[in-house]
Structure formats: C-alpha cells, structure tokens
Design an enzyme around this catalytic site. Sequence first.
Site, PDB file in Angstrom:
ATOM      1  N   HIS A  43     -57.114 103.047  39.882  1.00  0.00           N
ATOM      2  CA  HIS A  43     -56.921 101.990  40.883  1.00  0.00           C
ATOM      3  C   HIS A  43     -56.116 102.567  42.050  1.00  0.00           C
ATOM      4  O   HIS A  43     -55.240 103.417  41.862  1.00  0.00           O
ATOM      5  CB  HIS A  43     -56.194 100.783  40.272  1.00  0.00           C
ATOM      6  CG  HIS A  43     -56.098  99.641  41.228  1.00  0.00           C
ATOM      7  ND1 HIS A  43     -55.081  99.537  42.155  1.00  0.00           N
ATOM      8  CD2 HIS A  43     -56.922  98.587  41.451  1.00  0.00           C
ATOM      9  CE1 HIS A  43     -55.287  98.458  42.895  1.00  0.00           C
ATOM     10  NE2 HIS A  43     -56.393  97.855  42.478  1.00  0.00           N
ATOM     11  N   GLU A  64     -63.305 100.363  46.135  1.00  0.00           N
ATOM     12  CA  GLU A  64     -62.252  99.561  46.741  1.00  0.00           C
ATOM     13  C   GLU A  64     -61.607 100.370  47.863  1.00  0.00           C
ATOM     14  O   GLU A  64     -60.709 101.180  47.610  1.00  0.00           O
ATOM     15  CB  GLU A  64     -61.190  99.210  45.700  1.00  0.00           C
ATOM     16  CG  GLU A  64     -61.731  98.434  44.518  1.00  0.00           C
ATOM     17  CD  GLU A  64     -60.624  97.665  43.805  1.00  0.00           C
ATOM     18  OE1 GLU A  64     -60.616  96.446  43.906  1.00  0.00           O
ATOM     19  OE2 GLU A  64     -59.759  98.310  43.195  1.00  0.00           O
TER      20      GLU A  64
HETATM   21  P1  PGA Z   1     -57.209  92.035  46.508  1.00  0.00           P
HETATM   22  O1  PGA Z   1     -57.022  93.160  45.391  1.00  0.00           O
HETATM   23  O2  PGA Z   1     -58.482  91.278  46.206  1.00  0.00           O
HETATM   24  O3  PGA Z   1     -56.004  91.171  46.354  1.00  0.00           O
HETATM   25  O4  PGA Z   1     -57.281  92.730  47.832  1.00  0.00           O
HETATM   26  C1  PGA Z   1     -58.107  93.962  45.012  1.00  0.00           C
HETATM   27  C2  PGA Z   1     -57.679  94.999  44.012  1.00  0.00           C
HETATM   28  O5  PGA Z   1     -56.609  95.586  44.129  1.00  0.00           O
HETATM   29  O6  PGA Z   1     -58.462  95.278  43.079  1.00  0.00           O
END
Ligand code: PGA
Length: 264
Positions: free
Chosen positions: A97, A169
């Site tokens: 992550h 992401e």
């Molecule tokens: P967020 O987080 O939707 O609050 O931007 C996404 C994540 O960190 O997976």
Amino acid sequence: MKKVYFGTNLKMYKNIQQTVDYLKELEKGTELINREEYEFFVIPSYISLPSATNSVSQDKIRIGAQNMGWEEEGQYTGEISPRMLDEISVKLVMVGHSERRHVFRETDEEENKKVLCGLKHGFTMLLCIGETENEKEFGISNEVLRSQLIKGLHCVRKEEVKKIWIAYEPVWAIGVNGKPASEEYANSKHKVIKECLIDIFGECGLEIPVLYGGSVNPQNADSLITQEYIDGLFVGRSAWNAEQFSSLIFKSIDTLKKHNKKVM
Ligand code: PGA
C-alpha cells in the site's frame, strides 16, 4: 470472465467492536447481492482480525490483512507471520500500500518477498502499485507501474496467477489531500497494467483483477467502474460507513447493468 470487486482498507481506524459492527452491517446491507458475480472484501487493523474473521462469513465478505512479514518465524520484532494469519483464517493479504511504501519506506524487493511468501501459504495477494505526483509530472508513470509490477511479481508462477489481485492507486489520488484520477486517466493506466501482466504471464495475466483506488467516492464510483479495464474499486474514506459503502456498491452495480458491462 471475471467478477467485479469492491473492497476497503480500514487503515489505522476503528477499534475491534467498531470493526465487528461495521462488518455485520455491511454483510446485512449487501446480503442480496450475488457473490458469484461480485466479490467484497474488508481489510481491518491487525488487532481486529480474529474478531473480524469470526463475525462474518468469508464467502460473503473476505477479510484481509494490511501487511505481512515474509518469514514464517524468527527474530523480526513487530512483524506478523503468514502462519499467524493462517491460524485466524485470513485468506487475503495486501502488500505495498502507498502508505507502507512512502511512510514506512518499503521497497519493491520487500513487497516481492511478501508476495512469494504469501502465495506459498495459499493466500490471495493484493499488490498495490501507483506512481507519485512527481513521477506523473515527469511523464514516467507507465515505466513506474511496469517496474513495480515486474519487481513485485518476480518469480510468481503462471499457476499462481489466480491468487494475485492488483490495486492501482496513484499516490497523488489517495487520502484527504488526494484528488481522484479521472476515469479516462485511470482506465488508460489499467490498460498499461494489463498489458504488462500479459508480458509477464502471457494471456493468463488477464485473469488478474485490477482494482482502482484513490479518492473513490459516491460521485465518481459508477463512472470508474464502467471503464473497460477497471475490474473493481478499492475504497478508503467513502467506505468506512457501512450504509454509505453499501449504497455506493448498489449504485455502481446498477450502472454496470445499465451499461451492460459483462460481469462473469
Ligand atoms: P481513499 O483511500 O479512498 O481515502 O483515498 C484509498 C486507499 O488508501 O486505499
């Protein structure tokens, strides 16, 4: 054909009781949705995992861990071993992550060790990747994504592809200061990711679901999920209220049906 995925990472939020209440409410709120077509998962804090796996059926909501050590045991203070996760029936492990990479300085090599170790233990491994704002501005996003995939999935065998999920992401899109990627941008990066997965694994690389995460919210969820190369949504803040998450899911599914995007 693949399922559509909806999941959330609770990060360092919610205590044990709040996690259990959240999971039960989410399970109830989504009970009518067909699990052959849709897959739901929640990744709570480590401390909540035993209660989480006891409180819902993992056929309905899969429970994941936010991280994992890459050795079975040893002198690794503060780490959690795959055997420990196995003991409490965790079946999904997220690695890489953005906050692990950027706050805790984890490297692709470390993520790769975790991926390989998790696969050895039969877990489904959710590998998160994404470029920083700076990398995007230099125009090297595609190279960064390819490099994170090639290193993170190094030595993964074709027969293990079924146990790999990817979350794209973009670092600049995550969290309170993030701005969501447009659906066109996200779709174009998902295409790059899928092409890279084919380069690595051949056609079976296409079996790997690629989820989008980073400021997904009730306004943009349905336009993201209907994109050709987006197989699921990985939601943070907008999912932490069970009712709000269920309604985001229902709205997305409705839109998918209207768009006639094939599920399964
Ligand atoms: P967020 O987080 O939707 O609050 O931007 C996404 C994540 O960190 O997976």
